[in-house]
Design an enzyme around this catalytic site. Structure first.
Site, mmCIF file in Angstrom:
data_model
loop_
_atom_site.group_PDB
_atom_site.id
_atom_site.type_symbol
_atom_site.label_atom_id
_atom_site.label_comp_id
_atom_site.label_asym_id
_atom_site.label_seq_id
_atom_site.Cartn_x
_atom_site.Cartn_y
_atom_site.Cartn_z
ATOM 1 N N ARG A 168 0.741 -1.419 -0.172
ATOM 2 C CA ARG A 168 -0.081 -0.118 0.340
ATOM 3 C C ARG A 168 1.220 1.301 -0.185
ATOM 4 N NH1 ARG A 168 -3.704 -1.826 4.926
ATOM 5 N NH2 ARG A 168 -2.727 -3.932 4.709
ATOM 6 N N GLY A 169 2.218 0.837 0.340
ATOM 7 C CA GLY A 169 2.884 2.086 1.022
ATOM 8 C C GLY A 169 3.057 2.819 -0.421
ATOM 9 N N GLU B 217 7.112 2.015 -6.341
ATOM 10 C CA GLU B 217 7.759 1.735 -5.102
ATOM 11 C C GLU B 217 8.274 2.601 -4.086
ATOM 12 O OE1 GLU B 217 7.764 -0.803 -2.823
ATOM 13 O OE2 GLU B 217 8.742 -1.970 -3.188
ATOM 14 N N ASP B 218 7.907 2.058 -3.245
ATOM 15 C CA ASP B 218 7.373 3.544 -1.709
ATOM 16 C C ASP B 218 9.355 3.041 -1.181
ATOM 17 O OD1 ASP B 218 7.185 0.734 -0.451
ATOM 18 O OD2 ASP B 218 5.834 2.011 0.902
ATOM 19 N N ASP C 58 14.783 -1.691 0.185
ATOM 20 C CA ASP C 58 15.324 -1.851 1.930
ATOM 21 C C ASP C 58 15.990 -3.390 0.990
ATOM 22 O OD1 ASP C 58 15.450 -0.998 4.857
ATOM 23 O OD2 ASP C 58 14.393 -3.415 4.389
ATOM 24 N N LYS D 96 17.021 2.978 0.562
ATOM 25 C CA LYS D 96 18.121 2.454 1.443
ATOM 26 C C LYS D 96 18.867 1.251 0.820
ATOM 27 C CE LYS D 96 14.470 2.217 5.170
ATOM 28 N NZ LYS D 96 13.460 1.257 6.002
ATOM 29 N N PHE E 289 14.068 4.171 9.924
ATOM 30 C CA PHE E 289 12.577 3.163 10.160
ATOM 31 C C PHE E 289 12.218 4.752 9.953
ATOM 32 C CE2 PHE E 289 8.614 1.726 10.455
ATOM 33 C CZ PHE E 289 8.732 0.396 9.361
ATOM 34 N N ASP F 36 3.947 3.430 6.552
ATOM 35 C CA ASP F 36 3.914 3.177 6.857
ATOM 36 C C ASP F 36 4.047 2.460 7.996
ATOM 37 O OD1 ASP F 36 3.255 0.647 5.855
ATOM 38 O OD2 ASP F 36 2.299 -0.184 8.448
ATOM 39 N N ARG G 90 0.548 6.639 8.007
ATOM 40 C CA ARG G 90 0.380 7.855 5.872
ATOM 41 C C ARG G 90 0.014 8.353 5.807
ATOM 42 N NH1 ARG G 90 1.009 2.042 3.871
ATOM 43 N NH2 ARG G 90 -0.178 0.201 5.438
HETATM 44 P P1 IMP Z 1 12.226 -4.742 0.851
HETATM 45 O O1 IMP Z 1 11.594 -6.194 0.400
HETATM 46 O O2 IMP Z 1 13.074 -5.173 2.155
HETATM 47 O O3 IMP Z 1 13.026 -4.020 0.137
HETATM 48 O O4 IMP Z 1 11.437 -4.240 1.726
HETATM 49 C C1 IMP Z 1 10.032 -3.228 0.744
HETATM 50 C C2 IMP Z 1 9.511 -2.436 1.096
HETATM 51 O O5 IMP Z 1 9.529 -2.986 2.981
HETATM 52 C C3 IMP Z 1 9.051 -1.371 1.428
HETATM 53 O O6 IMP Z 1 7.907 -1.479 0.207
HETATM 54 C C4 IMP Z 1 7.911 -0.549 2.240
HETATM 55 O O7 IMP Z 1 7.032 -1.778 2.086
HETATM 56 C C5 IMP Z 1 8.598 -1.935 3.938
HETATM 57 N N1 IMP Z 1 9.587 -1.205 4.381
HETATM 58 C C6 IMP Z 1 11.207 -0.336 4.144
HETATM 59 N N2 IMP Z 1 11.863 0.252 4.822
HETATM 60 C C7 IMP Z 1 10.747 1.056 5.355
HETATM 61 C C8 IMP Z 1 10.555 1.669 6.520
HETATM 62 O O8 IMP Z 1 11.618 2.358 6.669
HETATM 63 N N3 IMP Z 1 9.354 1.822 6.958
HETATM 64 C C9 IMP Z 1 7.954 1.152 6.556
HETATM 65 N N4 IMP Z 1 8.785 0.579 5.732
HETATM 66 C C10 IMP Z 1 9.221 -0.085 5.225
#
Ligand code: IMP
Length: 178
Positions: free
Chosen positions: A45-46, A101-102, A105, A133, A154, A161, A167
């Site tokens: 949803r981000g 994508e938001d 990570d 990140k 974070f 969220d 959000r």
């Molecule tokens: P990844 O698969 O580890 O790259 O994670 C990506 C998803 O994790 C993002 O689309 C976010 O929904 C969530 N996410 C990663 N970092 C944060 C954060 O700092 N705050 C909130 N959600 C996060």
């Protein structure tokens, strides 16, 4: 829902986000110039706030679709195992696709989604992430366009969220437990 008390310190202002979205939209528009088959895919949803700002800056014919992948659940740890909770409504074969994508990570989510969407035979597929990140990366992947690189904090706001809250903040802030 979390019961641990926290405050949110502003990291990126609404004004800076708006200026960056405008710049990125110009680059995207130049990249996809002349297309009449672009689908912008928001990862729920981000990305819902970011995608709405991006598409409104694009002077191109666009369709919008959404896909939901599981990620953090209600906590702060990436699950690594990515599942598709809601698939696209439309076909993307032969289409131009921009995945929105938001945050990138660990990279597991974007990598999984890209492998899935590429297997459906789009003509072109690119990605845009509001935040990156890089210090957290476990899968070697980068979005085509990135809004801001941030440290290992974070963050919440502008669609993002913590345990489904915050959000609606117009800026990006970092969560600090008190
Ligand atoms: P990844 O698969 O580890 O790259 O994670 C990506 C998803 O994790 C993002 O689309 C976010 O929904 C969530 N996410 C990663 N970092 C944060 C954060 O700092 N705050 C909130 N959600 C996060």
């Amino acid at each position: 829902m979390t019961d641990r008390p926290y405050v949110i310190d502003e990291m990126i202002s609404a004004k800076s986000i708006a200026a960056r979205v405008e710049e990125l939209a110009r680059e995207i528009q130049a990249h996809f110039k002349g297309t009449d088959k672009l689908i912008v895919v928001g990862l729920l949803r981000g990305s819902f706030v970011f995608i709405s700002d991006v598409v409104r800056e694009l002077d191109l014919p666009v369709e919008v679709d959404f896909l939901e992948a599981s990620s953090y659940g209600d906590g702060m740890e990436s699950s690594r195992e990515v599942r598709i909770l809601k698939d696209l409504r439309g076909e993307i074969s032969g289409r131009d696709v921009l995945v929105v994508e938001d945050i990138v990570d660990t990279g597991f989510t974007l990598s999984h989604v890209m492998n899935l969407l590429k297997s459906r035979g789009p003509a072109r597929i690119e990605t845009i992430a509001l935040l990156d990140k890089p210090s957290r990366r476990e899968v070697d992947i980068r979005a085509t366009w990135t809004g801001f690189e941030i440290p290992d904090e974070f963050v919440v706001g502008y669609g993002i969220d913590y345990a489904q809250r915050n959000r609606n903040l117009p800026y990006i802030g970092k969560v600090r437990f008190t």
